[in-house]
Design a protein around this motif. Structure first.
Motif: not given
Ligand code: FRU
Length: 471
Positions: A233-234, A242-245, A295-297, A406-407
């Motif tokens: 998701i953008e 986040n990278l993924y939700q 979170m991944w990464e 990315d605070a």
């Protein structure tokens, strides 16, 4: 590959080890799996790589608990040792039938290790009579191929019972458009599964994801809730950062026609660290959710110490004012060892007395109508590690700021007359619950010395403050 000949990393330093959250004994952990109540214990399994501090051939780690807080580590339940799952026993779920515990999981298979993207995924079953030893069915896989219009992304079965039938919801991807979707299967015996169709699907990848991982489907207070972990998701300015939700849909689902009337996709947790959440129905009827609190990464400072990853506190889900709310299960009060503060405080700045700031429960409650200010901040500070929770009155917004890249993370709250904040800290985590769980932030936080905890407002404020020291 002979897995038993590999060496396991050891935990070399406990500076980031949590006190009351489930984490791996050593090695790597991701998604919660198979969350279930069986023969007097809550069982929680998880994606586990015992032979490294990074993701690798997935096992199912296993722990059980009678109170959802103190976990006993059991031997891994599944290892990637059969043909269908030789590259990993991926995520899945559990259900009790008769006196047996059934696990349903995805077998990941990569025929040529030099091409990790050329995989296939099947659904498989393992059973146990004692909740400790598990046997994979000789007839695995129980679902061998995805529907014809699907890509090879076909995983993370969540099993449930409804009106005497068993169902599975599966995460997948429509091949033609490369968009995420959730599939429904039905069975009478947990072994023979019949494809029913698509529960619902992303319209575009940028809005709703290219792959839906770890779906869960349950009924709560008259709503059919589809929980899912969409990838792709953008991000907008303040959402899906986040990278993924992990997000959800809620509405009404018809199991005969597969018609699902639902509202918009909403994020379940607004923090930096929350993914692949899974729920279970407790014997007393509570719907309890656990997420991977990472979170991944992301960076995992604890990898230097021989382990990685933790679960959130188990949280009770409720449906309130058109949305899901979550608060730690009631059992958490058992963690309290001493009450440190119980007072009404009035002022603009206060350093809170904190015998041990990394293991506390904090409750702040304030009436907004009588307050002239616009910002109220609670801050944890230890050297360059800083975490701030700020309420912006005019915008009805909570902003969590964690020092570093990315605070910031954001959540809107309903305009209302009172603000309520409940916070639990554990060695390397902070979980923040706003207005009785209407907005939640899950954060990993790695102070190397005892943080100072400060409350500050831009105009005198009256706050009912409660603080407990925890185990
Ligand atoms: C989600 C996920 C799942 C998969 C598992 C592998 O975090 O990617 O889709 O089953 O992790 O460990």
């Amino acid at each position: 590959m002979k897995l038993e000949q590999q060496r396991m990393p050891a935990v070399t330093n406990d500076r980031f080890r949590l006190h009351y959250h489930l984490m791996p004994p050593q090695g790597w952990m991701n998604d919660p799996n198979g969350f279930v109540y069986f023969q007097g214990y809550y069982h929680l399994f998880y994606q586990y790589h015992p032979y490294g501090v990074e993701w690798g051939p997935m096992h199912w780690g296993h722990a059980r608990s009678q109170d959802l807080l103190h976990w006993e580590t059991l031997p891994p339940a599944l290892a990637p040792d059969s043909e269908a799952d030789e590259s990993g026993c991926f995520s899945g779920s559990a259900i009790v039938k008769g006196n047996r515990l059934f696990l349903i999981y995805t077998g990941h298979h990569v025929p040529d290790e030099s091409k990790p993207d050329d995989f296939w995924q099947t659904q498989n079953v393992a059973v146990s009579d004692d909740g400790i030893h598990f046997y994979k069915l000789a007839t695995n896989p129980v679902i061998e191929t995805p529907p014809a219009d699907n890509s090879q992304h076909f995983r993370d079965p969540k099993v449930f019972e409804r009106d005497g039938q068993y169902y599975l919801v599966l995460g997948s991807q429509l091949a033609a458009t490369q968009t995420g979707r959730a599939l429904l299967y039905q069975s009478t015996n947990l072994v023979d599964w019949e494809y029913q169709g698509v529960i619902t699907a992303a319209s575009t990848a940028s809005e709703a994801g290219f792959m839906w991982e770890c779906p869960d489907f349950f009924r709560l207070n008259g709503q059919d809730v589809l929980l899912l972990s969409p990838q792709g998701i953008e991000a907008t300015e303040k959402e899906n950062l986040n990278l993924y939700q992990t997000s959800y849909l809620a509405g009404q689902f018809d199991f005969q026609t597969l018609d699902y009337q639902h509202g918009n996709l909403q994020e379940l947790d607004h923090g930096h660290d929350f993914y692949a959440a899974q729920t279970m129905l407790a014997p007393d009827g509570r719907r309890i959710v656990v997420g991977w609190m990472d979170m991944w990464e992301a960076e995992f400072p604890e990898q230097a110490d021989g382990w990685a990853g933790t679960m959130t506190l188990p949280r009770e889900l409720t449906w309130h004012a058109g949305q899901l709310c979550m608060l730690p299960v009631a059992e958490v009060t058992q963690l309290r060892t001493q009450q440190v503060i119980d007072e009404e405080w009035h002022g603009t700045k206060r350093n809170l007395p904190v015998p041990d700031a990394q293991h506390l429960e904090l409750h702040l409650h304030t009436k907004l109508a009588s307050w002239q200010g616009s910002q109220l901040t609670l801050q944890f500070q230890a050297g360059d590690q800083q975490l701030q929770v700020t309420y912006h009155k005019a915008q009805h917004e909570i902003i969590v700021t964690r020092a570093g890249q990315d605070a910031q993370r954001f959540a809107k709250v309903q305009p209302q007359v009172e603000l309520d904040l409940q916070i639990w800290t554990d060695t390397s985590s902070v979980e923040i619950f706003v207005n009785h769980g209407a907005a939640v932030f899950s954060e990993r936080f790695y102070p190397l010395s005892a943080p100072e905890v400060t409350l500050a407002a831009d105009a005198p404020v009256t706050v009912q403050l409660t603080e407990y020291q925890l185990h």
